[in-house]
Design a protein around this motif. Structure first.
Motif, short mmCIF file in Angstrom:
data_model
loop_
_atom_site.label_atom_id
_atom_site.label_comp_id
_atom_site.label_asym_id
_atom_site.label_seq_id
_atom_site.Cartn_x
_atom_site.Cartn_y
_atom_site.Cartn_z
N TRP A 160 0.83 -1.20 0.00
CA TRP A 160 0.00 0.00 0.00
C TRP A 160 0.87 1.26 0.00
CZ3 TRP A 160 -2.06 2.59 4.89
CH2 TRP A 160 -2.92 3.65 4.56
N VAL A 161 1.88 1.32 0.86
CA VAL A 161 2.75 2.49 0.94
C VAL A 161 3.56 2.65 -0.35
CG1 VAL A 161 4.74 3.51 2.13
CG2 VAL A 161 2.90 2.42 3.46
N SER A 162 4.09 1.54 -0.87
CA SER A 162 4.87 1.61 -2.12
C SER A 162 3.99 2.05 -3.29
CB SER A 162 5.49 0.24 -2.42
OG SER A 162 6.36 -0.16 -1.38
N GLY A 163 2.76 1.55 -3.30
CA GLY A 163 1.84 1.96 -4.35
C GLY A 163 1.52 3.44 -4.29
N ILE A 207 -4.68 16.90 -1.90
CA ILE A 207 -5.15 16.41 -0.60
C ILE A 207 -6.35 15.50 -0.78
CG2 ILE A 207 -6.11 17.11 1.63
CD1 ILE A 207 -3.18 17.76 1.32
N ARG A 208 -7.17 15.82 -1.76
CA ARG A 208 -8.37 15.01 -2.00
C ARG A 208 -8.00 13.60 -2.42
NH1 ARG A 208 -13.29 16.76 -6.13
NH2 ARG A 208 -14.67 14.97 -5.63
N ILE A 209 -7.03 13.49 -3.35
CA ILE A 209 -6.60 12.16 -3.79
C ILE A 209 -5.93 11.40 -2.65
CG2 ILE A 209 -5.10 10.93 -5.40
CD1 ILE A 209 -7.55 12.21 -6.68
N MET A 210 -5.15 12.11 -1.84
CA MET A 210 -4.51 11.48 -0.69
C MET A 210 -5.55 10.92 0.28
SD MET A 210 -1.34 14.01 0.28
CE MET A 210 0.00 14.32 -0.87
N ALA A 211 -6.62 11.69 0.51
CA ALA A 211 -7.67 11.25 1.42
C ALA A 211 -8.36 10.00 0.89
CB ALA A 211 -8.67 12.38 1.64
N ILE A 212 -8.63 9.98 -0.42
CA ILE A 212 -9.27 8.80 -1.02
C ILE A 212 -8.34 7.59 -0.91
CG2 ILE A 212 -10.08 7.81 -3.19
CD1 ILE A 212 -11.04 10.62 -3.99
N PHE A 222 -7.79 -2.90 4.94
CA PHE A 222 -7.13 -3.64 6.04
C PHE A 222 -8.06 -4.70 6.63
CE2 PHE A 222 -3.60 -0.59 6.52
CZ PHE A 222 -2.59 -1.50 6.81
N ASN A 223 -9.35 -4.45 6.67
CA ASN A 223 -10.29 -5.41 7.26
C ASN A 223 -10.32 -6.73 6.48
OD1 ASN A 223 -12.31 -6.29 9.08
ND2 ASN A 223 -13.88 -5.76 7.58
N PRO A 224 -10.61 -6.71 5.16
CA PRO A 224 -10.60 -8.00 4.42
C PRO A 224 -9.22 -8.65 4.37
CG PRO A 224 -10.87 -6.14 2.91
CD PRO A 224 -11.04 -5.60 4.28
N ILE A 225 -8.16 -7.83 4.33
CA ILE A 225 -6.81 -8.41 4.33
C ILE A 225 -6.54 -9.10 5.67
CG2 ILE A 225 -4.36 -7.87 4.30
CD1 ILE A 225 -5.63 -7.87 1.57
N GLY A 226 -6.99 -8.47 6.75
CA GLY A 226 -6.83 -9.09 8.07
C GLY A 226 -7.59 -10.40 8.18
N LEU A 245 -6.00 7.10 1.29
CA LEU A 245 -5.94 6.71 2.69
C LEU A 245 -7.19 5.95 3.09
CD1 LEU A 245 -4.44 6.92 5.42
CD2 LEU A 245 -5.67 9.06 5.82
N PHE A 246 -8.37 6.43 2.63
CA PHE A 246 -9.62 5.75 2.98
C PHE A 246 -9.66 4.34 2.41
CE2 PHE A 246 -13.87 4.59 1.47
CZ PHE A 246 -14.53 4.48 2.68
#
Length: 341
Positions: free
Chosen positions: A232-235, A250-255, A264-268, A257-258
């Motif tokens: 996720w971070v590398s992407g 900032i808008r793209i960053m927020a999307i 994370f839930n399905p990956i977990g 991040l969301f």
């Protein structure tokens, strides 16, 4: 007391007489009788955690070792008894050793516990009468939950303090008056234990993994989450550099991040599912520390356990391989994106 006369007198000298004495007993003889009938001897316990594969010849060899050792002492009398606990809580007791050796073992029952007790009287120089000593050896494939609950419900602190002993694969206990005899007997049992074969139901590698199944499952679970976080971070870095020329709004960053946090839930859950399958495969492997090969039921159970363990071992390798493959692929993609960001 009878008409004011003493029944027993402790005499310093056996030849000394006194009027009015009905019975006279020397001190050392009374001490011997006290230990024999009312005294509580000292005890020495040794616990063994080595895996054991036992056949009838092994138990017979142990009896021969103990018998030879006892012959080096002045034994006045000896009784050897043996009891066997089967699955289903049934118990069979043998009052003589010959009954155990000549017993027909062609039965479908499986043995869970063997208890051997050597009860003997030893003539010691410091005592007038022979003194009772006992050696008890117990080996068990597993402690039954019912017996553990019985210890807890009994409320006897002395018994509950012995739970660590009762849950061990094997232990021996010597109740003794003479400490040297107790040490020699425990050494005989220890030497016998060291010479036993280990069960071959599973390979040493699978046994190592089984003992650490909880840790392996946790590593599997967290490794999936960790590699996803790296991806996720590398992407994010790659997208910011190659698509937005380091000018991501900032808008793209927020999307981003969301979506990343939401995933994370399905990956977990995926990591938990893979970890559960790895744990289950290892837990289902029959890794008993004590394996009996006495009855027909024992031999059948051991043969089935070997085949079943092979299947569970393959499941473990398969599930571990899938999780490792996902981690490798995600790691390679994350490395590529980071290097080109």
């Amino acid at each position: 007391m009878t008409h004011g006369k003493a029944i027993i007198e402790l005499a310093e000298d056996e030849n000394k007489t006194q009027e009015g004495i009905i019975a006279r007993l020397p001190k050392e003889q009374l001490k011997s009788l006290f230990y024999l009938f009312a005294g509580k001897p000292d005890s020495r316990i040794k616990v063994y955690h080595k895996p054991l594969y036992l056949e009838i010849s092994d138990i017979d060899e142990l009896n021969n070792c103990i018998t030879r050792k006892l012959k080096t002492h002045n034994i006045d009398a000896q009784i050897t008894s043996l009891s066997i606990g089967y699955d289903g809580s049934s118990i069979q007791e043998f009052g003589a050793w010959s009954e155990f050796i000549e017993h027909h073992w062609q039965s479908p029952e499986c043995i869970e516990e063997i208890v051997v007790k050597w009860d003997f009287m030893v003539k010691l120089q410091e005592f007038e009468l022979p003194q009772r000593h006992t050696l008890l050896f117990r080996v068990s494939s597993d402690m039954k939950p019912g017996k553990f609950m019985q210890l807890m419900a009994s409320g006897n602190s002395d018994e509950f303090d012995q739970v660590d002993v009762m849950t061990a694969p094997a232990f021996c206990r010597v109740d003794f008056i003479n400490a040297q005899i107790s040490k020699e007997l425990i050494n005989e049992v220890t030497d016998w234990i060291d010479g036993r074969r280990e069960p071959a139901l599973i390979t040493d590698l699978y046994y190592w993994f089984k003992k650490r199944r909880q840790t392996i499952a946790e590593i599997t679970h967290h490794s999936i989450i960790f590699t996803y976080a790296m991806l996720w971070v590398s992407g994010f870095f790659w997208t910011d550099t190659n698509i937005y020329n380091n000018e991501m709004t900032i808008r793209i960053m927020a999307i981003w991040l969301f979506l990343g946090l939401y995933a994370f839930n399905p990956i977990g859950k995926l990591g938990h599912t893979l970890a559960s399958k790895v744990y289950r495969a290892l837990n289902d492997i029959n890794g008993k520390k004590v394996v009996f090969n006495f009855t027909s039921g024992d031999k059948k159970l051991n043969a089935e356990a070997i085949n079943t363990n092979k299947q569970h071992g393959k499941k473990f390798l398969k599930q571990t391989g899938w999780s490792l493959l996902l981690n490798v692929i995600a790691g390679l993609i994350a490395s590529y994106l980071y290097m080109n960001s």
